[in-house]
Design an enzyme around this catalytic site. Structure first.
Site, PDB file in Angstrom:
ATOM      1  N   GLN A  45       0.931  -0.866  -0.148  1.00 15.99           N
ATOM      2  CA  GLN A  45      -0.008  -0.053  -0.131  1.00 15.99           C
ATOM      3  C   GLN A  45       0.541   0.792  -0.225  1.00 15.99           C
ATOM      4  O   GLN A  45       0.301   2.162   0.282  1.00 15.99           O
ATOM      5  CB  GLN A  45      -0.873   0.075   0.998  1.00 15.99           C
ATOM      6  CG  GLN A  45      -2.046  -1.134   0.861  1.00 15.99           C
ATOM      7  CD  GLN A  45      -3.026  -0.613   0.212  1.00 15.99           C
ATOM      8  OE1 GLN A  45      -3.027   0.609  -0.756  1.00 15.99           O
ATOM      9  NE2 GLN A  45      -3.387  -1.988  -0.945  1.00 15.99           N
ATOM     10  N   SER A  46       2.296   0.989  -0.147  1.00 18.25           N
ATOM     11  CA  SER A  46       2.924   2.667  -0.730  1.00 18.25           C
ATOM     12  C   SER A  46       2.652   3.606  -0.851  1.00 18.25           C
ATOM     13  O   SER A  46       1.924   3.695  -2.491  1.00 18.25           O
ATOM     14  CB  SER A  46       3.930   1.772  -1.397  1.00 18.25           C
ATOM     15  OG  SER A  46       4.996   2.835  -1.865  1.00 18.25           O
ATOM     16  N   ASN A  47       2.211   4.810  -0.766  1.00 16.14           N
ATOM     17  CA  ASN A  47       2.238   5.968  -1.035  1.00 16.14           C
ATOM     18  C   ASN A  47       2.841   6.451  -2.243  1.00 16.14           C
ATOM     19  O   ASN A  47       2.805   7.090  -3.314  1.00 16.14           O
ATOM     20  CB  ASN A  47       1.878   7.003  -0.159  1.00 16.14           C
ATOM     21  CG  ASN A  47       0.359   6.367   0.568  1.00 16.14           C
ATOM     22  OD1 ASN A  47      -0.709   6.630   0.161  1.00 16.14           O
ATOM     23  ND2 ASN A  47       0.869   6.847   2.076  1.00 16.14           N
TER      24      ASN A  47
END
Length: 324
Positions: free
Chosen positions: A85-87
Site C-alpha cells: 500500500q505504498s503511497n
C-alpha cells in the site's frame, strides 16, 4: 530574509517536471486546537494531501524534481519500491503514466486477491508490480529488474524508497519558500518521517531562509537514531548539490520515535484517536501508517505543553490508505 541567496538560486534553478503544483492551502485547525493545550499560538495544517495530481501527498513534490533529470537523460522506465500500500509507489506510477514512461514497482508482501486502495490505483495506472517476501529483499530486486530491462534495450531509472534523495529533499527546501510566502514562519513544523527526505528538506529550507522554525519528525517505523543518521546523510548530499558544503552541518535533527507502537503500518490507540479527532473536528483525513502517528505525536506534545507559538502540521497525504 533569505541568508543563503546563492544556494537558494541554485535550488530554484533545478529542473522540474511539467506537473503543476500550486501552493497547497494552509488551514487553521480551530476545533482541533480547542482539544489541545497550545498556549499563545495557532494550530495550522499545510495541506499537501490536497495536491490534485495522483491523489497528492509529499511524494508528488519529490518526484517532480527526482524524475526530471532522469527523463532528460533518456530514461524510459521508472523502478521503485515500497509496501503493498505504498503511497510513494502510487505517486511514482502516476508520474510514469503522465510522462509516458514504463513503471515497475517492487512491493514487499503477497499480492491481494482483490486489490484495494493504493494497490488498486497502481493496477489502474498500468504499473508492473513484482513481489518480494521481505523489506530487505527490495533493493536487490530493484537492481535485478533494472538489469533485466537494460538487457532488453530499455533505459530504467531506479528511484530509492520514498524518493528520499538530495533532489527529493530539495523539493521540500523549496516548499519552505512556498510556506513563507503564505504565512510568517511558525514556531514549529511537525511532520511524519520515515525515509527522511521530507524532514531533511524542511530542515534545509529553514536554514536557507534563515528562520528558526523547529522541525519535528514523528517516526512511522524506525528508531530516532537511525532516521536522524539518514537525514544527516541526505542533508550532506543536498549541500553538495547546492555547492554549499557544510551549510546544514549545524542544523538540529529532531525525531520522535515514541509513537511507532508495534511497528510500521500497525495502528495504535493514539493513532486511532488522532484519525477520529482530525475527522470529527476538522473533516481532515489522516492515513493509519504515517500522518495518524505524526498527529498523535503532535497532540501528545501539545497536551504536555512542549510546543508553544504557532505550530504547523505538514499533512503529507496518504489518505488513500484508509481504504486498504
Amino acid at each position: 530574509m533569505p541568508v543563503h541567496s546563492d544556494a537558494i538560486r541554485r535550488l530554484e534553478s533545478l529542473p522540474v517536471l511539467p506537473i503543476p503544483l500550486a501552493p497547497t492551502p494552509i488551514e487553521r485547525a480551530a476545533r482541533l486546537l480547542g482539544r489541545s493545550r497550545l498556549q499563545a499560538g495557532d494550530l495550522l495544517i499545510k495541506r499537501d494531501d490536497a495536491i490534485p495530481f495522483g491523489f497528492g501527498g509529499n511524494k508528488v513534490r519529490k518526484l517532480r524534481l527526482v524524475v526530471a533529470p532522469a527523463i532528460a537523460g533518456g530514461a524510459d522506465t521508472l523502478i521503485t519500491t515500497g509496501g503493498i500500500q505504498s503511497n510513494h509507489a502510487r505517486a511514482t506510477a502516476s508520474v510514469a503514466a503522465k510522462m509516458g514512461l514504463g513503471c515497475v514497482l517492487v512491493a514487499n508482501g503477497a499480492p491481494q486477491e482483490k486489490p484495494t486502495a493504493n494497490a488498486l490505483i497502481d493496477r489502474l495506472l498500468g504499473a508492473d508490480v513484482r513481489y518480494v517476501a521481505r523489506r530487505e529483499d527490495r533493493g536487490p530486486a530493484m537492481e535485478q529488474v533494472a538489469a533485466e530491462l537494460r538487457a532488453g534495450g530499455r533505459r530504467p531509472c531506479v528511484i530509492p524508497l520514498g524518493a528520499s534523495t538530495p533532489l527529493g529533499a530539495a523539493a521540500f527546501a523549496l516548499a519552505i519558500g512556498e510556506l513563507l510566502n503564505q504565512i510568517p514562519a511558525p514556531a514549529a513544523i511537525v511532520c511524519a518521517t520515515s525515509s527522511g527526505g521530507t524532514q531533511a528538506g524542511l530542515i534545509a529550507g529553514c536554514v536557507l531562509q534563515g528562520v528558526k522554525t523547529r522541525v519535528l519528525g514523528v517516526s512511522a517505523d524506525d528508531s530516532a537514531a537511525a532516521i536522524a543518521a539518514t537525514i544527516r546523510g541526505i542533508l550532506d548530499g543536498l549541500a553538495e548539490l547546492l555547492e554549499a558544503p557544510g551549510i546544514f552541518a549545524a542544523a538540529p535533527i529532531e525525531v520522535d520515535d515514541r509513537f511507532v507502537g508495534a511497528g510500521y503500518g500497525i495502528p495504535t490507540p493514539e493513532s486511532t484517536e488522532a484519525i477520529e479527532l482530525a475527522a470529527r473536528c476538522e473533516a481532515l483525513f489522516l492515513d493509519p501508517t504515517y500522518t495518524a502517528k505524526a498527529m498523535a505525536g503532535l497532540l501528545a506534545r501539545l497536551r504536555a505543553g512542549d510546543l508553544t507559538g504557532d505550530v504547523l502540521f505538514w499533512h503529507t497525504g496518504g489518505q488513500v490508505g484508509l481504504f486498504a
